[in-house]
Design a protein around this motif. Structure first.
Motif, PDB file in Angstrom:
ATOM      1  N   TYR B  28       0.825  -1.206   0.000  1.00  0.00           N
ATOM      2  CA  TYR B  28       0.000   0.000   0.000  1.00  0.00           C
ATOM      3  C   TYR B  28       0.862   1.261   0.000  1.00  0.00           C
ATOM      4  O   TYR B  28       0.664   2.175  -0.825  1.00  0.00           O
ATOM      5  CB  TYR B  28      -0.914  -0.021   1.224  1.00  0.00           C
ATOM      6  N   GLU B  29       1.856   1.309   0.893  1.00  0.00           N
ATOM      7  CA  GLU B  29       2.705   2.509   0.989  1.00  0.00           C
ATOM      8  C   GLU B  29       3.471   2.727  -0.318  1.00  0.00           C
ATOM      9  O   GLU B  29       3.613   3.866  -0.778  1.00  0.00           O
ATOM     10  CB  GLU B  29       3.683   2.380   2.156  1.00  0.00           C
ATOM     11  N   LEU B  30       3.963   1.641  -0.905  1.00  0.00           N
ATOM     12  CA  LEU B  30       4.736   1.781  -2.143  1.00  0.00           C
ATOM     13  C   LEU B  30       3.829   2.174  -3.309  1.00  0.00           C
ATOM     14  O   LEU B  30       4.221   2.996  -4.157  1.00  0.00           O
ATOM     15  CB  LEU B  30       5.476   0.471  -2.436  1.00  0.00           C
ATOM     16  N   SER B  31       2.616   1.619  -3.349  1.00  0.00           N
ATOM     17  CA  SER B  31       1.712   1.950  -4.462  1.00  0.00           C
ATOM     18  C   SER B  31       1.282   3.416  -4.390  1.00  0.00           C
ATOM     19  O   SER B  31       0.981   4.030  -5.407  1.00  0.00           O
ATOM     20  CB  SER B  31       0.484   1.036  -4.455  1.00  0.00           C
ATOM     21  N   LYS B  32       1.281   3.988  -3.171  1.00  0.00           N
ATOM     22  CA  LYS B  32       0.980   5.422  -3.047  1.00  0.00           C
ATOM     23  C   LYS B  32       2.137   6.268  -3.545  1.00  0.00           C
ATOM     24  O   LYS B  32       1.944   7.284  -4.198  1.00  0.00           O
ATOM     25  CB  LYS B  32       0.743   5.765  -1.558  1.00  0.00           C
ATOM     26  N   ARG B  33       3.387   5.826  -3.198  1.00  0.00           N
ATOM     27  CA  ARG B  33       4.564   6.615  -3.564  1.00  0.00           C
ATOM     28  C   ARG B  33       4.922   6.475  -5.028  1.00  0.00           C
ATOM     29  O   ARG B  33       5.432   7.403  -5.638  1.00  0.00           O
ATOM     30  CB  ARG B  33       5.770   6.163  -2.737  1.00  0.00           C
ATOM     31  N   ALA B  34       4.731   5.266  -5.585  1.00  0.00           N
ATOM     32  CA  ALA B  34       5.180   4.993  -6.944  1.00  0.00           C
ATOM     33  C   ALA B  34       4.103   4.220  -7.685  1.00  0.00           C
ATOM     34  O   ALA B  34       4.212   3.010  -7.881  1.00  0.00           O
ATOM     35  CB  ALA B  34       6.485   4.194  -6.907  1.00  0.00           C
ATOM     36  N   PRO B  35       3.009   4.918  -8.095  1.00  0.00           N
ATOM     37  CA  PRO B  35       1.877   4.221  -8.716  1.00  0.00           C
ATOM     38  C   PRO B  35       2.248   3.492 -10.000  1.00  0.00           C
ATOM     39  O   PRO B  35       1.542   2.580 -10.423  1.00  0.00           O
ATOM     40  CB  PRO B  35       0.864   5.339  -8.988  1.00  0.00           C
ATOM     41  N   GLU B  36       3.377   3.888 -10.617  1.00  0.00           N
ATOM     42  CA  GLU B  36       3.732   3.265 -11.897  1.00  0.00           C
ATOM     43  C   GLU B  36       4.372   1.889 -11.717  1.00  0.00           C
ATOM     44  O   GLU B  36       4.496   1.133 -12.671  1.00  0.00           O
ATOM     45  CB  GLU B  36       4.666   4.195 -12.698  1.00  0.00           C
ATOM     46  N   ARG B  37       4.793   1.571 -10.505  1.00  0.00           N
ATOM     47  CA  ARG B  37       5.462   0.280 -10.320  1.00  0.00           C
ATOM     48  C   ARG B  37       4.459  -0.866 -10.260  1.00  0.00           C
ATOM     49  O   ARG B  37       3.403  -0.741  -9.646  1.00  0.00           O
ATOM     50  CB  ARG B  37       6.291   0.294  -9.028  1.00  0.00           C
ATOM     51  N   ARG B  38       4.851  -1.975 -10.889  1.00  0.00           N
ATOM     52  CA  ARG B  38       3.980  -3.155 -10.852  1.00  0.00           C
ATOM     53  C   ARG B  38       4.326  -3.961  -9.598  1.00  0.00           C
ATOM     54  O   ARG B  38       5.478  -4.371  -9.420  1.00  0.00           O
ATOM     55  CB  ARG B  38       4.205  -4.011 -12.094  1.00  0.00           C
ATOM     56  N   ILE B  39       3.338  -4.159  -8.746  1.00  0.00           N
ATOM     57  CA  ILE B  39       3.554  -4.842  -7.466  1.00  0.00           C
ATOM     58  C   ILE B  39       2.552  -5.989  -7.341  1.00  0.00           C
ATOM     59  O   ILE B  39       1.386  -5.835  -7.708  1.00  0.00           O
ATOM     60  CB  ILE B  39       3.315  -3.865  -6.282  1.00  0.00           C
ATOM     61  N   CYS B  40       3.028  -7.121  -6.839  1.00  0.00           N
ATOM     62  CA  CYS B  40       2.073  -8.181  -6.500  1.00  0.00           C
ATOM     63  C   CYS B  40       2.372  -8.710  -5.107  1.00  0.00           C
ATOM     64  O   CYS B  40       3.501  -8.606  -4.614  1.00  0.00           O
ATOM     65  CB  CYS B  40       2.088  -9.303  -7.529  1.00  0.00           C
ATOM     66  N   VAL B  41       1.332  -9.226  -4.457  1.00  0.00           N
ATOM     67  CA  VAL B  41       1.473  -9.883  -3.151  1.00  0.00           C
ATOM     68  C   VAL B  41       1.008 -11.325  -3.335  1.00  0.00           C
ATOM     69  O   VAL B  41      -0.070 -11.559  -3.895  1.00  0.00           O
ATOM     70  CB  VAL B  41       0.605  -9.186  -2.071  1.00  0.00           C
ATOM     71  N   ILE B  42       1.832 -12.270  -2.896  1.00  0.00           N
ATOM     72  CA  ILE B  42       1.472 -13.684  -3.029  1.00  0.00           C
ATOM     73  C   ILE B  42       1.392 -14.292  -1.633  1.00  0.00           C
ATOM     74  O   ILE B  42       2.362 -14.261  -0.880  1.00  0.00           O
ATOM     75  CB  ILE B  42       2.515 -14.437  -3.884  1.00  0.00           C
ATOM     76  N   GLU B  43       0.216 -14.801  -1.297  1.00  0.00           N
ATOM     77  CA  GLU B  43      -0.024 -15.359   0.039  1.00  0.00           C
ATOM     78  C   GLU B  43      -0.304 -16.858  -0.088  1.00  0.00           C
ATOM     79  O   GLU B  43      -1.159 -17.254  -0.879  1.00  0.00           O
ATOM     80  CB  GLU B  43      -1.204 -14.613   0.690  1.00  0.00           C
ATOM     81  N   GLY B  44       0.395 -17.662   0.699  1.00  0.00           N
ATOM     82  CA  GLY B  44       0.252 -19.113   0.606  1.00  0.00           C
ATOM     83  C   GLY B  44      -1.089 -19.623   1.100  1.00  0.00           C
ATOM     84  O   GLY B  44      -1.560 -20.677   0.673  1.00  0.00           O
ATOM     85  N   SER B  45      -1.721 -18.895   2.011  1.00  0.00           N
ATOM     86  CA  SER B  45      -3.001 -19.333   2.540  1.00  0.00           C
ATOM     87  C   SER B  45      -4.000 -18.192   2.338  1.00  0.00           C
ATOM     88  O   SER B  45      -4.076 -17.637   1.249  1.00  0.00           O
ATOM     89  CB  SER B  45      -2.828 -19.712   4.017  1.00  0.00           C
ATOM     90  N   TYR B  46      -4.740 -17.827   3.363  1.00  0.00           N
ATOM     91  CA  TYR B  46      -5.669 -16.695   3.242  1.00  0.00           C
ATOM     92  C   TYR B  46      -5.081 -15.507   4.007  1.00  0.00           C
ATOM     93  O   TYR B  46      -4.203 -15.674   4.860  1.00  0.00           O
ATOM     94  CB  TYR B  46      -7.058 -17.069   3.785  1.00  0.00           C
ATOM     95  N   LEU B  47      -5.560 -14.289   3.718  1.00  0.00           N
ATOM     96  CA  LEU B  47      -5.090 -13.108   4.434  1.00  0.00           C
ATOM     97  C   LEU B  47      -5.472 -13.263   5.913  1.00  0.00           C
ATOM     98  O   LEU B  47      -6.540 -13.780   6.214  1.00  0.00           O
ATOM     99  CB  LEU B  47      -5.731 -11.834   3.865  1.00  0.00           C
ATOM    100  N   VAL B  48      -4.621 -12.837   6.800  1.00  0.00           N
ATOM    101  CA  VAL B  48      -4.706 -12.991   8.271  1.00  0.00           C
ATOM    102  C   VAL B  48      -4.533 -14.429   8.771  1.00  0.00           C
ATOM    103  O   VAL B  48      -4.810 -14.724   9.918  1.00  0.00           O
ATOM    104  CB  VAL B  48      -5.980 -12.381   8.959  1.00  0.00           C
ATOM    105  N   SER B  49      -4.055 -15.338   7.890  1.00  0.00           N
ATOM    106  CA  SER B  49      -3.850 -16.714   8.357  1.00  0.00           C
ATOM    107  C   SER B  49      -2.610 -16.808   9.251  1.00  0.00           C
ATOM    108  O   SER B  49      -2.473 -17.758  10.013  1.00  0.00           O
ATOM    109  CB  SER B  49      -3.695 -17.656   7.166  1.00  0.00           C
ATOM    110  N   GLY B  50      -1.706 -15.837   9.168  1.00  0.00           N
ATOM    111  CA  GLY B  50      -0.467 -15.897   9.944  1.00  0.00           C
ATOM    112  C   GLY B  50      -0.533 -15.079  11.215  1.00  0.00           C
ATOM    113  O   GLY B  50      -1.607 -14.899  11.805  1.00  0.00           O
ATOM    114  N   ALA B  51       0.617 -14.578  11.626  1.00  0.00           N
ATOM    115  CA  ALA B  51       0.718 -13.878  12.908  1.00  0.00           C
ATOM    116  C   ALA B  51      -0.185 -12.635  12.967  1.00  0.00           C
ATOM    117  O   ALA B  51      -0.668 -12.269  14.038  1.00  0.00           O
ATOM    118  CB  ALA B  51       2.166 -13.489  13.171  1.00  0.00           C
ATOM    119  N   SER B  52      -0.432 -11.995  11.802  1.00  0.00           N
ATOM    120  CA  SER B  52      -1.275 -10.784  11.791  1.00  0.00           C
ATOM    121  C   SER B  52      -2.681 -11.070  12.289  1.00  0.00           C
ATOM    122  O   SER B  52      -3.361 -10.169  12.765  1.00  0.00           O
ATOM    123  CB  SER B  52      -1.397 -10.223  10.369  1.00  0.00           C
TER     124      SER B  52
END
Lengths: 106, 353
Positions: B28-52
């Protein structure tokens, strides 16, 4: 079931809430639990898991893990903290002082 | 905001592995600073499945290290506007943190900490046992020698943080793929640039100019693929929540001598845990999410000693989550709530590289 039917009566989660979760891309029971809070109340899913399974099937949600029940958490039966504390005194040494992650002071 | 079928580009500027709060906030922070960059997030399970998704949601500036205090104070300041920025309900409740010391050593530690807090402007107060009991009349303070209280500290419900960052990152074009494991990671050149090839368990692959390993306590697995050996290891912490009570407890209370902490969530549950340095079955250097009777009994004995009314309460569920611990025994990420600040730092580093 109407959109106002409660799937989870402990946490007041309706069919509409579950539909919103499916719409947002959450298509497993584990995810819908976390997005809506269903199953996190006193019954711990004993009442709401089956209605949610039925709803997911009605909505055509597929995937091998979609209908898997969420992880069962202990304790399986109700037991008071007082009884557990008394058990600790009988079965183990007095709790050893340790430092806390919350108290970690570095 | 994260789907198992989210399309992934063939090449990205940054692949973030791990859809926890740190990975998503950095996206999120990077996409705000540099909207032109291509970013992906890859999660092995579901969001919040880990320590978060497995923590107690405590937010405090009461640490013993001035750097940690400063990071957390900045996070608390960011949190004031975060509900609006991320369009979420954080369930942020500033009831303060109350630390209790029942030994001379712990009282001395509190005295040292309060000096550190004052040096960076944190409004921590020194309290007597009687003053602590005025704050929380339900406490048994008969053995308490000293206490500190900071009214700026508080608790949040951790899951909405993750949804909020995911949803805002997604709205800015970040591809968030869930239920997809990275099975291979190796250096590779593409279009004249050094970078990395990622192989996914689905059979797909993609190239990334930079890779951010945001898998926290799970990170040694990915690091091994690149021959990187860092000394961070998972440390399992268990926690319970009880049946809900009418709101009565404002601060999160920490008993330094037993390692016990407890708070009341906005839903009324008492959320409580106790540190087990001798984690049952905790020798493995891989994440273990089990629960134990030893924990339940030790927590109950300590909690009912400090908060006698808890004897009548029933735990509703017990679970565990991993801390990502460094060799100095400091959690690498001190808490969920350093993320608003630390994700900005990481995003700046990635921008500069």
């Amino acid at each position: 079931m109407t959109t106002r039917t409660f799937i989870c009566r402990c946490e007041d989660v309706t069919v509409k809430d579950c539909d919103a979760a499916i719409e947002a891309g959450f298509e497993t029971i584990e995810e819908i639990k976390r997005f809506t809070g269903m199953g996190t109340g006193p019954c711990q899913g004993r009442e709401c898991m089956v209605p949610l399974c039925t709803l997911l099937q009605e909505r055509g949600v597929e995937g091998s893990d979609a209908l898997a029940p969420f992880t069962a958490r202990p304790p399986a039966a109700q037991i008071s903290l007082g009884a557990l504390a008394d058990g600790a005194r009988e079965s183990t040494a007095i709790p050893t002082p340790t430092s806390s992650p919350e108290g970690e002071d570095s | 905001m994260g789907r198992r079928d989210a399309p992934l580009p063939e090449a990205v500027d940054l692949a973030i592995i791990g859809g926890g709060v740190m990975g998503l906030a950095t996206a999120y922070e990077l996409s705000k600073r540099a909207p032109e960059r291509r970013i992906c997030v890859i999660e092995g399970s579901y969001l919040v499945s880990g320590a978060s998704g497995r923590n107690g949601g405590g937010v405090r500036s009461q640490w013993g290290d001035a750097g940690n205090v400063a990071i957390m104070r900045e996070s608390l300041a960011i949190c004031r506007g975060l509900a609006q920025t991320l369009n979420i309900n954080l369930w942020f409740r500033r009831g303060g943190y109350l630390f209790l010391a029942r030994s001379d050593a712990s009282a001395a530690r509190l005295a040292r900490n309060i000096a550190v807090h004052r040096s960076v402007g944190a409004p921590t107060e020194q309290l007597t046992a009687r003053e602590a009991k005025e704050l929380v009349p339900e406490l048994d303070v008969s053995n308490v020698r000293a206490a500190t209280f900071n009214s700026e500290d508080g608790v949040v419900f951790p899951w909405p943080f993750v949804w909020g960052y995911a949803s805002e990152a997604s709205a800015r074009g970040v591809a968030i793929r869930t239920h997809t494991r990275v099975t291979g990671l190796g250096e590779a050149r593409h279009a004249g640039h050094d970078g990395y090839d990622l192989t996914l368990h689905t059979g797909e692959s993609l190239w990334a100019r930079r890779v951010l390993n945001a898998t926290g306590a799970w990170s040694p697995v990915l690091n091994e693929m690149l021959g990187i050996d860092l000394p961070n290891r998972p440390h399992r912490h268990e926690i319970i929540s009880t049946e809900p009570l009418k709101p009565f407890l404002d601060p999160l209370v920490v008993d330094l001598d037993s390692g016990l902490y407890f708070s009341q969530s906005t839903r009324g549950e008492i959320v409580t845990g106790v540190t087990m340095h001798d984690v049952p079955g905790g020798e493995d250097d891989r994440v273990n999410l089990g629960t134990s009777l030893e924990f339940l009994e030790r927590m109950a004995a300590n909690l009912t000693a400090v908060l006698p009314l808890a004897r009548a309460l029933h735990p509703v569920r017990q679970w565990s989550g991993p801390y990502d611990i460094s060799p100095t025994a400091t959690p690498s990420s001190v808490a969920l709530l350093d993320t608003p600040t630390s994700s900005r730092c990481v995003a700046s580093r990635v921008m500069d590289s």
